[in-house]
Design an enzyme around this catalytic site. Structure first.
Site: not given
Ligand code: ARG
Length: 458
Positions: A21, A154, A275, A281, A288
């Site tokens: 992550s 409405h 446009s 335009k 939007e």
């Molecule tokens: N990257 C993990 C998260 O965002 C951190 C926690 C990970 N914990 C674990 N026991 N693997 O949730």
């Protein structure tokens, strides 16, 4: 790798790509480092680290922070997430003493703390942006206390209102949005650190002092709950989605009113788009986009709640899915709000076009009220005026073109003074009740709005 000891083979590359992550949670670096510094100090207070060790660690963390800030942080292939990345780099910089930082801590209580700190800061930024929008709305409203326009229900012409009243309606939506987000921020400011993986930490961490060190107001009371509580994230996501819904409704009005067939308002060139094909335009793209992006804000609430709903107790890796959606929700709203504020600031209201759109039919209610004031029950007056409206439509007359003699054929109660009903100003001025559209009531409304802004500042 921080947890490789019990495995004899390295992780599969595809799993690693799925599991890592760091690509998105590196955004938490400042909160992760702040949390770690505070935790090092808490460990020292608990006697787990010497003061000197804690200092080595906090100094090292400072250097890691400087690397992130300068854009010089070099991730290693093993950096699974922001927590492992910071710890790995800390140990590289300060040596084995860095390995003492994670004592009694888990990434489970760590990530919950980091994310809360991030959300708290992000909510404060949004609050500021919403205030900017409110100020812009008041600024425009004050210019248009006496600008009359058709009010719709409405989307059909209903009664005359002032443009100030229309603008201020969005002030109160933003006020509730701010309240809601501030409320979410209060609940986000509960510190989970010290919960360990799920059962609490066995070390003598003064959790209240640790929370205070992080600027949080209280500590969580149940470690199982604390490591998987993402209510704060869901509340923030909902608060942002509802803010989006309000912006989207404002956008919808502006799109309609800037259509040449309404012609009520003109978007500033800086906030209009053209446009590639049709030279004439003038498109309302920013509005939007406000409408369109609200769809994804709503999607993020649904996504997060769906992630949470089936989870067994305590931390599960599903929770890693909490971040990207909420990051995107904040990015979306933070990109949107300054543009919408700019649109409002620079909006040109075309009072003559609004005035021209006022048809006598919008005074039908006031005509009925006139008969009520002459003693007729409202239901009967409604019926009488309904017949007059039908008559006018058949004769292709507007209501004010019907002469008094004809009116008296519908009801004896009509007199000379009915002429005053056909002044749009009178219809607006009569609605002096708190929250009404008359200029005096709107002036009071604006005063209340200013008081609210001042109270929130204090
Ligand atoms: N990257 C993990 C998260 O965002 C951190 C926690 C990970 N914990 C674990 N026991 N693997 O949730």
């Amino acid at each position: 790798m921080l947890w490789g000891g019990r495995f004899s083979e390295p992780t599969d590359d595809d799993l690693r790509a799925l599991n890592d992550s760091f690509g998105f949670d590196r955004r938490l670096y400042a909160q992760d480092i702040a949390g770690s510094m505070a935790y090092a100090r808490a460990l020292a207070r608990a006697g787990v680290l010497t003061a000197h060790e804690a200092e080595l660690i906090t100094d090292g963390l400072q250097r890691v922070q400087a690397e992130f800030e300068a854009g010089g942080f070099r991730p290693a292939a093993s950096d699974e997430d922001i927590h492992t990345a910071v710890e790995r780099r800390l140990i590289e910089l300060v040596g084995p003493v860095g390995g003492k930082l994670h004592t009694g801590r888990s990434r489970n209580d760590q990530v919950a703390t980091d994310f809360r700190l991030w959300v708290i800061a992000a909510l404060s930024r949004v609050d500021q942006r919403l205030e900017d929008l409110q100020i812009a709305l008041i600024g425009q409203a004050e210019q248009h206390l006496h600008t009359l326009m058709p009010g719709y229900t409405h989307l059909q012409p209903a009664q005359p209102i002032t443009a100030a009243h229309w603008l201020m309606s969005f002030f109160w939506m933003a006020a509730r949005d701010r309240e809601r987000l501030q409320d979410a921020r209060r609940r986000a400011a509960v510190c989970p650190l010290g919960s360990g993986a799920l059962a609490g930490t066995p070390f003598a961490i003064d959790r209240a002092a640790l929370a205070a060190d992080l600027g949080m107001v209280s500590v969580s009371q149940n470690s199982l709950d604390a490591v998987s509580d993402r209510d704060f994230a869901a509340e923030a996501a909902f608060g942002l989605a509802l803010t989006g819904v309000h912006l989207s409704r404002l956008a919808e009005d502006i799109i309609l009113y800037s259509n040449p067939q309404f012609g009520f308002i003109t978007l500033h060139d800086r906030y209009s788009t053209g446009s590639s094909l049709m030279p004439q335009k003038r498109n309302a793209d920013p509005l939007e986009l406000a409408r369109g992006k609200t769809g994804r804000l709503i999607g993020h609430v649904t996504g997060l709640l769906t992630t949470l709903k089936g989870l067994p107790s305590a931390y599960n890796k599903d929770l890693q899915e909490d971040k990207e959606g909420l990051f995107d929700a904040f990015d979306t709203i933070e990109r949107l709000l300054p543009v919408i504020t700019g649109v409002i600031h620079t909006l040109q209201l075309n009072s003559e076009r609004m005035r021209l759109a006022l048809a006598d039919e919008l005074l039908a209610t006031d005509l009925a009220d006139y008969l009520v004031e002459k003693g007729m029950p409202f239901r009967e007056a409604h019926h009488v005026v309904g017949r007059i409206v039908r008559y006018a439509a058949e004769k292709r007359l507007s209501l004010s073109q019907i002469d008094l003699q004809t009116l008296t054929a519908f009801s004896e109660r009509f007199g000379e003074d009915v002429a005053a009903v056909f002044q749009f100003e009178n219809a607006v001025n009569r609605r002096r009740v708190t929250g009404g559209t008359s200029p005096t009531a709107v002036q009071a409304q604006i005063a209340a709005a200013r008081d609210l802004l001042a109270a929130l500042k204090a």
